[in-house]
Design an enzyme around this catalytic site. Structure first.
Site, PDB file in Angstrom:
ATOM      1  N   ARG A  79       0.876  -1.398  -0.025  1.00 41.05           N
ATOM      2  CA  ARG A  79       0.006  -0.120   0.276  1.00 41.05           C
ATOM      3  C   ARG A  79       0.848   1.267  -0.090  1.00 41.05           C
ATOM      4  O   ARG A  79       0.943   1.971   1.082  1.00 41.05           O
ATOM      5  CB  ARG A  79      -1.008  -0.137   0.973  1.00 41.05           C
ATOM      6  CG  ARG A  79      -1.850  -0.921   0.719  1.00 41.05           C
ATOM      7  CD  ARG A  79      -3.128  -1.170   1.908  1.00 41.05           C
ATOM      8  NE  ARG A  79      -4.245  -1.342   1.170  1.00 41.05           N
ATOM      9  CZ  ARG A  79      -5.479  -1.695   1.890  1.00 41.05           C
ATOM     10  NH1 ARG A  79      -5.490  -1.552   3.066  1.00 41.05           N
ATOM     11  NH2 ARG A  79      -6.515  -1.816   1.278  1.00 41.05           N
ATOM     12  N   SER A 120      -8.597  -2.229  -1.832  1.00 44.46           N
ATOM     13  CA  SER A 120      -9.127  -1.114  -1.767  1.00 44.46           C
ATOM     14  C   SER A 120     -10.296  -1.104  -2.781  1.00 44.46           C
ATOM     15  O   SER A 120     -11.565  -0.445  -2.451  1.00 44.46           O
ATOM     16  CB  SER A 120      -8.242   0.306  -1.961  1.00 44.46           C
ATOM     17  OG  SER A 120      -7.373   0.474  -0.906  1.00 44.46           O
ATOM     18  N   ASP A 146      -4.285  -1.543  -6.253  1.00 43.97           N
ATOM     19  CA  ASP A 146      -4.561  -2.182  -4.862  1.00 43.97           C
ATOM     20  C   ASP A 146      -6.020  -2.876  -4.923  1.00 43.97           C
ATOM     21  O   ASP A 146      -7.216  -2.017  -5.100  1.00 43.97           O
ATOM     22  CB  ASP A 146      -4.606  -1.138  -3.973  1.00 43.97           C
ATOM     23  CG  ASP A 146      -4.964  -1.338  -2.582  1.00 43.97           C
ATOM     24  OD1 ASP A 146      -5.289  -2.426  -2.348  1.00 43.97           O
ATOM     25  OD2 ASP A 146      -5.054  -0.546  -1.786  1.00 43.97           O
ATOM     26  N   GLN A 201      -0.941   2.524  -5.542  1.00 44.05           N
ATOM     27  CA  GLN A 201      -2.385   2.580  -5.326  1.00 44.05           C
ATOM     28  C   GLN A 201      -3.388   2.046  -6.462  1.00 44.05           C
ATOM     29  O   GLN A 201      -4.407   1.552  -6.141  1.00 44.05           O
ATOM     30  CB  GLN A 201      -2.654   4.182  -5.072  1.00 44.05           C
ATOM     31  CG  GLN A 201      -2.722   4.465  -3.672  1.00 44.05           C
ATOM     32  CD  GLN A 201      -2.803   5.927  -3.346  1.00 44.05           C
ATOM     33  OE1 GLN A 201      -3.135   6.667  -4.110  1.00 44.05           O
ATOM     34  NE2 GLN A 201      -2.860   6.126  -2.139  1.00 44.05           N
ATOM     35  N   TYR A 240      -2.839   0.198   9.582  1.00 44.24           N
ATOM     36  CA  TYR A 240      -3.801  -0.593  10.013  1.00 44.24           C
ATOM     37  C   TYR A 240      -4.058  -0.338  11.454  1.00 44.24           C
ATOM     38  O   TYR A 240      -3.087   0.280  12.221  1.00 44.24           O
ATOM     39  CB  TYR A 240      -3.361  -1.713   9.778  1.00 44.24           C
ATOM     40  CG  TYR A 240      -3.259  -2.380   8.353  1.00 44.24           C
ATOM     41  CD1 TYR A 240      -4.608  -2.375   7.562  1.00 44.24           C
ATOM     42  CD2 TYR A 240      -2.239  -2.684   7.439  1.00 44.24           C
ATOM     43  CE1 TYR A 240      -4.689  -2.577   6.208  1.00 44.24           C
ATOM     44  CE2 TYR A 240      -2.243  -2.946   6.176  1.00 44.24           C
ATOM     45  CZ  TYR A 240      -3.330  -2.946   5.765  1.00 44.24           C
ATOM     46  OH  TYR A 240      -3.364  -3.084   4.216  1.00 44.24           O
TER      47      TYR A 240
HETATM   48  P1  NAD Z   1      -8.995  -3.118   7.266  1.00 44.94           P
HETATM   49  O1  NAD Z   1      -9.682  -3.365   6.238  1.00 44.94           O
HETATM   50  O2  NAD Z   1      -7.662  -3.767   7.816  1.00 44.94           O
HETATM   51  O3  NAD Z   1      -9.764  -2.524   8.763  1.00 44.94           O
HETATM   52  C1  NAD Z   1     -10.967  -1.760   8.217  1.00 44.94           C
HETATM   53  C2  NAD Z   1     -11.067  -0.911   9.507  1.00 44.94           C
HETATM   54  O4  NAD Z   1     -11.298  -1.383  10.862  1.00 44.94           O
HETATM   55  C3  NAD Z   1      -9.740  -0.090   9.685  1.00 44.94           C
HETATM   56  O5  NAD Z   1     -10.084   1.398   9.664  1.00 44.94           O
HETATM   57  C4  NAD Z   1      -9.456  -0.409  11.242  1.00 44.94           C
HETATM   58  O6  NAD Z   1      -8.908   0.678  11.816  1.00 44.94           O
HETATM   59  C5  NAD Z   1     -10.742  -0.799  12.024  1.00 44.94           C
HETATM   60  N1  NAD Z   1     -10.906  -1.482  13.109  1.00 44.94           N
HETATM   61  C6  NAD Z   1      -9.785  -2.479  13.403  1.00 44.94           C
HETATM   62  N2  NAD Z   1     -10.282  -2.787  14.687  1.00 44.94           N
HETATM   63  C7  NAD Z   1     -11.241  -2.046  15.311  1.00 44.94           C
HETATM   64  C8  NAD Z   1     -12.182  -2.126  16.350  1.00 44.94           C
HETATM   65  N3  NAD Z   1     -11.796  -2.729  17.312  1.00 44.94           N
HETATM   66  N4  NAD Z   1     -13.258  -1.223  16.577  1.00 44.94           N
HETATM   67  C9  NAD Z   1     -13.256  -0.451  15.602  1.00 44.94           C
HETATM   68  N5  NAD Z   1     -12.701  -0.329  14.121  1.00 44.94           N
HETATM   69  C10 NAD Z   1     -11.641  -1.304  14.173  1.00 44.94           C
HETATM   70  O7  NAD Z   1      -8.422  -1.502   6.877  1.00 44.94           O
HETATM   71  P2  NAD Z   1      -8.529  -0.773   5.215  1.00 44.94           P
HETATM   72  O8  NAD Z   1     -10.022  -0.479   4.861  1.00 44.94           O
HETATM   73  O9  NAD Z   1      -7.660  -1.683   4.518  1.00 44.94           O
HETATM   74  O10 NAD Z   1      -7.534   0.672   5.748  1.00 44.94           O
HETATM   75  C11 NAD Z   1      -6.679   0.617   6.895  1.00 44.94           C
HETATM   76  C12 NAD Z   1      -5.843   1.976   6.547  1.00 44.94           C
HETATM   77  O11 NAD Z   1      -4.950   1.721   5.379  1.00 44.94           O
HETATM   78  C13 NAD Z   1      -6.775   3.238   6.472  1.00 44.94           C
HETATM   79  O12 NAD Z   1      -6.029   4.192   7.077  1.00 44.94           O
HETATM   80  C14 NAD Z   1      -6.650   3.383   4.946  1.00 44.94           C
HETATM   81  O13 NAD Z   1      -6.813   4.684   4.521  1.00 44.94           O
HETATM   82  C15 NAD Z   1      -5.229   3.058   4.611  1.00 44.94           C
HETATM   83  N6  NAD Z   1      -4.887   2.738   3.126  1.00 44.94           N
HETATM   84  C16 NAD Z   1      -4.011   3.151   2.470  1.00 44.94           C
HETATM   85  C17 NAD Z   1      -3.508   2.839   1.165  1.00 44.94           C
HETATM   86  C18 NAD Z   1      -2.582   3.440   0.239  1.00 44.94           C
HETATM   87  O14 NAD Z   1      -1.832   3.945   0.877  1.00 44.94           O
HETATM   88  N7  NAD Z   1      -2.436   2.916  -0.586  1.00 44.94           N
HETATM   89  C19 NAD Z   1      -4.457   1.901   0.399  1.00 44.94           C
HETATM   90  C20 NAD Z   1      -5.694   1.540   1.271  1.00 44.94           C
HETATM   91  C21 NAD Z   1      -5.860   2.070   2.497  1.00 44.94           C
END
Ligand code: NAD
Length: 421
Positions: free
Chosen positions: A122, A133, A130, A127, A228
């Protein structure tokens, strides 16, 4: 270039997505690839064979995989498909390797170069590649659509001559990619939206979408590695449960999306919390394939509790909007593959040491090469005792650096759109 790309119809009949679109086929053909698409491959994603032909593809049959240098798939090839591939073929798919170490070893043995698209780092330059996403984004949207369809009241506030219909209260748990899209979708439908996450940074994003961020004071920030979440301590879990318990009873719709890399999905909604909700309330558990955030959620089913709350546990939620999901997935694959095409020589080649290839390549040159799976693929016996076939070692831990482990997929049920499961 004379190299051939093959796009099969997915062998898993519950998978409606396809790994190429007319747009990506056109671009591959532009590089000089011969593109063969299996007849009907795009049908469940509303892409006709004719559209693929107009984009420059030939329509073929499953056996054409044997001539392909590159195979584009949504899901990991099964044993029968592997037999048809030629040695050295590059296969791109969501490989779901954790808990499937035997299948990874089989891909090594088959001599294919298997790329696990879900392991894409990521980082900014990746991006566009991905798949987690792109598919999570659509799943977040579809979760709200599924909830709205099941919810037997209107979502927006309606002031009519016959009286006022109150806006639905939607609570989104986990404000990552799927959660943020769920918030945006629920807001567009006119709901009053609140959301929670354990990463403090999510608060600003939630607020920017017009929803209220809810977080307990006891939990300042549980950001882990790579953006994460980390697992909460027992005290933090207790504080979070108290907050959720007091909030959830007043909600009409709850969408849960919480995941922690390498761990089962955190249990956020207990049976007692579900019991506190009003009849007709709807919960969508998007984490159901990874064990679920909601007590009582069942993978592939919609459960109605004794107090009349419906818990939706659809599998492959992105596949429920297959026509959109396929276009984005196809583009993710194209963006990655393009990095391996020498535009001048018009040839495709894999550099296993290149950063993105290294992160995603599971097998190459007849071996399992990915660091997380090499050990599992090593023969248990010493080279001298070669009689016994090498057995893959027990499942390795899901923890790894950078790559986001994916669930061990349970048996999938059809994700037929419109039908209630
Ligand atoms: P994910 O699918 O791993 O998890 C979904 C969400 O659940 C996350 O926001 C996590 O903080 C939340 N979570 C975990 N435990 C929890 C709990 N006990 N209670 C409430 N919420 C909880 O996460 P994701 O959607 O893949 O994204 C994670 C991060 O990565 C985000 O900050 C996102 O913006 C970032 N991201 C970055 C890129 C990139 O830079 N290319 C791409 C995609 C996502």
């Amino acid at each position: 270039m004379g190299q051939t790309i093959f796009v099969p119809r997915e062998s898993d009949t519950t998978e409606p997505r396809v790994a190429a679109s007319p747009e990506t086929v056109k671009r591959y053909a532009g590089f000089g690839f011969d593109v063969v698409v299996e007849a009907g491959a795009g049908a469940a994603s509303r892409i006709t064979d004719d559209e693929f032909v107009q984009a420059g593809a030939k329509i073929g049959k499953a056996a054409d995989a044997g001539k392909a240098d590159i195979v584009l798939k949504v899901r990991r090839p099964n044993a029968a498909e592997l037999k048809t591939y030629k040695k050295g073929a590059a296969v791109f798919a969501t490989m779901d390797p954790y808990g499937n170490e035997g299948e990874v070893a089989a891909m090594g043995k088959a001599g294919i170069s298997a790329f696990a698209m879900e392991f894409m780092p990521r980082i900014t330059r990746a991006q566009s590649m991905d798949v987690l996403s792109s598919q999570a984004n659509l799943a977040g949207y579809q979760a709200v659509i599924d909830a709205a369809e099941t919810y037997d009241r209107a979502m927006p506030m309606m002031m009519t001559a016959a009286g006022t219909v109150p806006a639905a209260k939607v609570f989104v748990m986990g404000a990552g990619v799927a959660g943020l899209q769920a918030i945006a979708t629920a807001r567009r439908l006119g709901a009053v939206v609140t959301a929670t996450d354990v990463r403090a940074a999510a608060g600003e994003q939630v607020a920017s979408l017009g929803a209220k961020f809810i977080m307990t004071d006891a939990l300042k920030d549980a950001s882990g590695e790579g953006g994460y979440a980390r697992e909460l301590t027992e005290a933090e879990k207790k504080a979070q449960a108290e907050l959720v318990a007091s909030h959830i009873a007043k909600q009409d719709i709850v969408i849960t999306t919480a995941l922690i890399p390498g761990r089962p999905a955190p249990k956020l909604v207990s049976a007692d919390m579900v019991k506190s909700m009003r009849p007709g309330s709807v919960i969508v558990d998007l984490a159901v394939e990874r064990g679920g955030n909601v007590e009582g959620a069942k993978a592939g089913e919609t459960v109605t509790t004794a107090n009349g709350v419906k818990i939706i546990g659809h599998l492959n939620v992105a596949g429920r909007v297959a026509a959109s999901a396929s276009l984005l997935y196809a583009k993710n694959l194209y963006a990655f593959l393009e990095t391996m095409v020498d535009k001048e020589k018009k040839s495709f080649a894999i550099d296993p040491e290149e950063e993105l290839a290294k992160a995603t390549l599971l097998t190459h040159g007849g071996q399992v090469v990915h660091a997380n799976f090499k050990a599992a693929a090593k023969p248990a016996a010493k080279p001298a005792a070669r009689k016994a076939a090498p057995k893959p070692a027990a499942a390795k831990t899901d923890k790894d650096a950078g790559a986001k482990p994916v669930r061990k997929a349970p048996a999938r049920k059809p994700a037929a759109k419109g039908g209630k499961s």
